[in-house]
Design a protein around this motif. Structure first.
Motif, PDB file in Angstrom:
ATOM      1  N   GLU A  52       0.750  -1.198  -0.067  1.00 46.64           N
ATOM      2  CA  GLU A  52       0.017   0.084  -0.121  1.00 46.64           C
ATOM      3  C   GLU A  52       0.928   1.448   0.066  1.00 46.64           C
ATOM      4  O   GLU A  52       0.599   2.281  -0.599  1.00 46.64           O
ATOM      5  N   PHE A  53       2.073   1.219   0.803  1.00 41.83           N
ATOM      6  CA  PHE A  53       3.068   2.474   0.603  1.00 41.83           C
ATOM      7  C   PHE A  53       3.451   2.517  -0.526  1.00 41.83           C
ATOM      8  O   PHE A  53       3.496   3.695  -1.048  1.00 41.83           O
ATOM      9  N   CYS A  54       3.775   1.675  -1.243  1.00 44.27           N
ATOM     10  CA  CYS A  54       4.301   1.626  -2.620  1.00 44.27           C
ATOM     11  C   CYS A  54       3.363   2.315  -3.494  1.00 44.27           C
ATOM     12  O   CYS A  54       3.707   3.252  -4.465  1.00 44.27           O
ATOM     13  N   GLU A  55       2.154   1.735  -3.526  1.00 44.05           N
ATOM     14  CA  GLU A  55       0.923   2.277  -4.285  1.00 44.05           C
ATOM     15  C   GLU A  55       0.863   3.776  -4.016  1.00 44.05           C
ATOM     16  O   GLU A  55       0.710   4.286  -5.073  1.00 44.05           O
ATOM     17  N   ASP A  56       0.772   4.088  -2.653  1.00 42.72           N
ATOM     18  CA  ASP A  56       0.506   5.390  -2.374  1.00 42.72           C
ATOM     19  C   ASP A  56       1.588   6.418  -2.826  1.00 42.72           C
ATOM     20  O   ASP A  56       1.358   7.470  -3.166  1.00 42.72           O
ATOM     21  N   SER A  57       2.791   5.811  -2.897  1.00 39.31           N
ATOM     22  CA  SER A  57       3.845   6.724  -3.445  1.00 39.31           C
ATOM     23  C   SER A  57       4.200   6.553  -4.755  1.00 39.31           C
ATOM     24  O   SER A  57       5.094   7.035  -5.282  1.00 39.31           O
ATOM     25  N   PHE A  58       3.467   5.796  -5.714  1.00 34.42           N
ATOM     26  CA  PHE A  58       3.527   5.696  -7.122  1.00 34.42           C
ATOM     27  C   PHE A  58       4.628   5.073  -7.230  1.00 34.42           C
ATOM     28  O   PHE A  58       5.873   5.287  -8.415  1.00 34.42           O
TER      29      PHE A  58
END
Length: 65
Positions: A52-58
């Motif tokens: 989720e962190f990776c997704e939120d950080s693109f």
């Protein structure tokens, strides 16, 4: 790419130390270190938080060919 390699890739891409990245993910420094070195697999919740962190950080991972 293993989970540990992904953790290291994201951490290096953001220019974070293991301690800084651990704070972002709400885990300990030792946990990030063990993930990166392949000594322990993440819990389901920790893996979900990481992705989720990776997704939120693109952040995307290089394709494996």
């Amino acid at each position: 790419m293993t989970f540990g390699q992904k953790v290291r890739y994201v951490r290096k891409k953001l220019d974070y130390t293991q301690t800084e990245f651990a704070k972002v993910l709400s885990v300990s420094f030792a946990t990030v270190n063990r993930w990166e070195n392949g000594r322990v697999a993440p819990s389901v919740l920790a893996a979900k938080a990481f992705y989720e962190f990776c997704e939120d950080s693109f952040i995307s991972f290089p394709s494996e060919e």
